[in-house]
Scaffold this motif. Structure first.
Motif, PDB file in Angstrom:
ATOM      1  N   ALA A 110       0.835  -1.206   0.000  1.00 56.77           N
ATOM      2  CA  ALA A 110       0.000   0.000   0.000  1.00 56.77           C
ATOM      3  C   ALA A 110       0.873   1.260   0.000  1.00 56.77           C
ATOM      4  O   ALA A 110       0.622   2.211  -0.738  1.00 56.77           O
ATOM      5  N   ARG A 111       1.934   1.247   0.819  1.00 58.50           N
ATOM      6  CA  ARG A 111       2.839   2.416   0.869  1.00 58.50           C
ATOM      7  C   ARG A 111       3.550   2.611  -0.471  1.00 58.50           C
ATOM      8  O   ARG A 111       3.717   3.730  -0.944  1.00 58.50           O
ATOM      9  N   VAL A 112       3.999   1.493  -1.040  1.00 61.40           N
ATOM     10  CA  VAL A 112       4.695   1.557  -2.327  1.00 61.40           C
ATOM     11  C   VAL A 112       3.795   2.199  -3.376  1.00 61.40           C
ATOM     12  O   VAL A 112       4.194   3.100  -4.102  1.00 61.40           O
ATOM     13  N   ARG A 113       2.550   1.763  -3.410  1.00 58.49           N
ATOM     14  CA  ARG A 113       1.623   2.302  -4.412  1.00 58.49           C
ATOM     15  C   ARG A 113       1.345   3.780  -4.179  1.00 58.49           C
ATOM     16  O   ARG A 113       1.243   4.561  -5.122  1.00 58.49           O
ATOM     17  N   THR A 114       1.205   4.149  -2.913  1.00 54.05           N
ATOM     18  CA  THR A 114       0.959   5.561  -2.601  1.00 54.05           C
ATOM     19  C   THR A 114       2.125   6.432  -3.054  1.00 54.05           C
ATOM     20  O   THR A 114       1.937   7.477  -3.663  1.00 54.05           O
ATOM     21  N   ILE A 115       3.341   5.974  -2.758  1.00 58.24           N
ATOM     22  CA  ILE A 115       4.523   6.752  -3.145  1.00 58.24           C
ATOM     23  C   ILE A 115       4.610   6.874  -4.663  1.00 58.24           C
ATOM     24  O   ILE A 115       4.871   7.953  -5.190  1.00 58.24           O
ATOM     25  N   LEU A 116       4.375   5.779  -5.357  1.00 62.98           N
ATOM     26  CA  LEU A 116       4.480   5.812  -6.813  1.00 62.98           C
ATOM     27  C   LEU A 116       3.412   6.721  -7.415  1.00 62.98           C
ATOM     28  O   LEU A 116       3.661   7.450  -8.356  1.00 62.98           O
ATOM     29  N   ARG A 117       2.231   6.697  -6.843  1.00 68.43           N
ATOM     30  CA  ARG A 117       1.133   7.541  -7.322  1.00 68.43           C
ATOM     31  C   ARG A 117       1.494   9.012  -7.130  1.00 68.43           C
ATOM     32  O   ARG A 117       1.324   9.828  -8.021  1.00 68.43           O
ATOM     33  N   ARG A 118       2.019   9.327  -5.956  1.00 72.17           N
ATOM     34  CA  ARG A 118       2.400  10.696  -5.630  1.00 72.17           C
ATOM     35  C   ARG A 118       3.446  11.197  -6.628  1.00 72.17           C
ATOM     36  O   ARG A 118       3.342  12.265  -7.177  1.00 72.17           O
ATOM     37  N   GLY A 119       4.465  10.362  -6.842  1.00 70.39           N
ATOM     38  CA  GLY A 119       5.548  10.747  -7.762  1.00 70.39           C
ATOM     39  C   GLY A 119       5.038  10.963  -9.166  1.00 70.39           C
ATOM     40  O   GLY A 119       5.440  11.895  -9.843  1.00 70.39           O
ATOM     41  N   ARG A 120       4.128  10.107  -9.573  1.00 67.79           N
ATOM     42  CA  ARG A 120       3.677  10.159 -10.944  1.00 67.79           C
ATOM     43  C   ARG A 120       2.727  11.299 -11.222  1.00 67.79           C
ATOM     44  O   ARG A 120       2.690  11.805 -12.331  1.00 67.79           O
ATOM     45  N   SER A 121       1.950  11.685 -10.221  1.00 68.83           N
ATOM     46  CA  SER A 121       0.986  12.749 -10.471  1.00 68.83           C
ATOM     47  C   SER A 121       1.711  14.035 -10.866  1.00 68.83           C
ATOM     48  O   SER A 121       1.175  14.862 -11.568  1.00 68.83           O
TER      49      SER A 121
END
Ligand code: CA
Length: 228
Positions: A110-121
């Motif tokens: 869940a943390r990994v996905r959140t970080i990747l989403r944040r970076g990508r936005s």
């Protein structure tokens, strides 16, 4: 998406690598700080998962040295020590998140996905599209003309690679190293079989056909040019 884990406890490292691979990521594992540092410096990783207590260079040093070299990939620290000063130190160094051992794999994911989403936005879109085919990188979903298509983790990785590099002929050796984490063995037809399966799911019943074989060279995903 490619993740580097730097973790000296082999059991934990292997467990994370396995789990993240099953979740569809391409994963490398380094077992000491220096090895991790060099891999992170050379490789194109979307995320770094960094243990704090490591041989040769600790996690803080690895991140400090990477940031000095303008490597800005998002970083998640793992540590056994749940102390406020460590947390502050990690965040000051530019870590994106912090997970205290022991943790559940579901929480890490869940943390990994959140970080990747944040970076990508901030940087790029989270969906890839071509000719009615849509691939959602975060929700790991694929649709063509609005119809949901179910893919295995490998098929998803393969399609992601083909879509990211659409129009480029990708040799089997490159597909093998990017999607299967293996060196190409000419005796194996695992890639051809996977491409065939993927093609059935993506192209059967749809036009135009997107996945094409380039004889003797490899595979390409593109909208074919129509004869004028
Ligand atoms: Ca450790």
């Amino acid at each position: 998406m490619k993740i580097l884990i730097v973790e000296d406890e082999l059991k934990t490292g292997e467990y994370l690598r396995q789990g993240l691979r099953e979740a569809g990521f391409t994963v490398d594992l380094a077992q000491d700080g220096q090895e991790g540092f060099y891999l992170a410096l050379e490789g194109m990783y979307d995320l770094l998962i960094l243990d704090v207590m490591l041989p040769t260079m600790d996690g803080w040093q690895v991140l400090t040295q990477l940031r000095l070299r303008h490597k800005t990939m998002p970083t998640l620290f793992l540590t056994a020590r749940d102390q406020v000063e460590d947390r502050v130190k990690g965040l000051e160094l530019g870590a994106d998140d912090y997970l205290v051992k022991p943790f559940s794999f579901a929480e890490l994911l869940a943390r990994v996905r959140t970080i990747l989403r944040r970076g990508r936005s901030q940087q790029e879109t989270t969906t890839l599209q071509i000719a009615g085919l849509e691939l959602d990188l975060l929700r790991r979903r694929v649709c063509r003309e609005g119809k949901r298509i179910t893919l295995t983790a490998k098929e998803f990785g393969l399609l992601e690679l083909l879509m990211r590099r659409q129009g480029e002929v990708l040799p089997r050796s490159l597909i093998a190293s990017q999607v299967w984490d293996m060196n190409f063995d000419s005796d194996t037809n695992v890639i051809d079989v996977a491409v065939r399966r993927l093609r059935v799911k993506i192209d059967d019943g749809f036009e135009p056909k997107l996945i094409h074989t380039v004889r003797g060279m490899g595979y390409v995903l593109e909208v074919p040019e129509t004869d004028a």
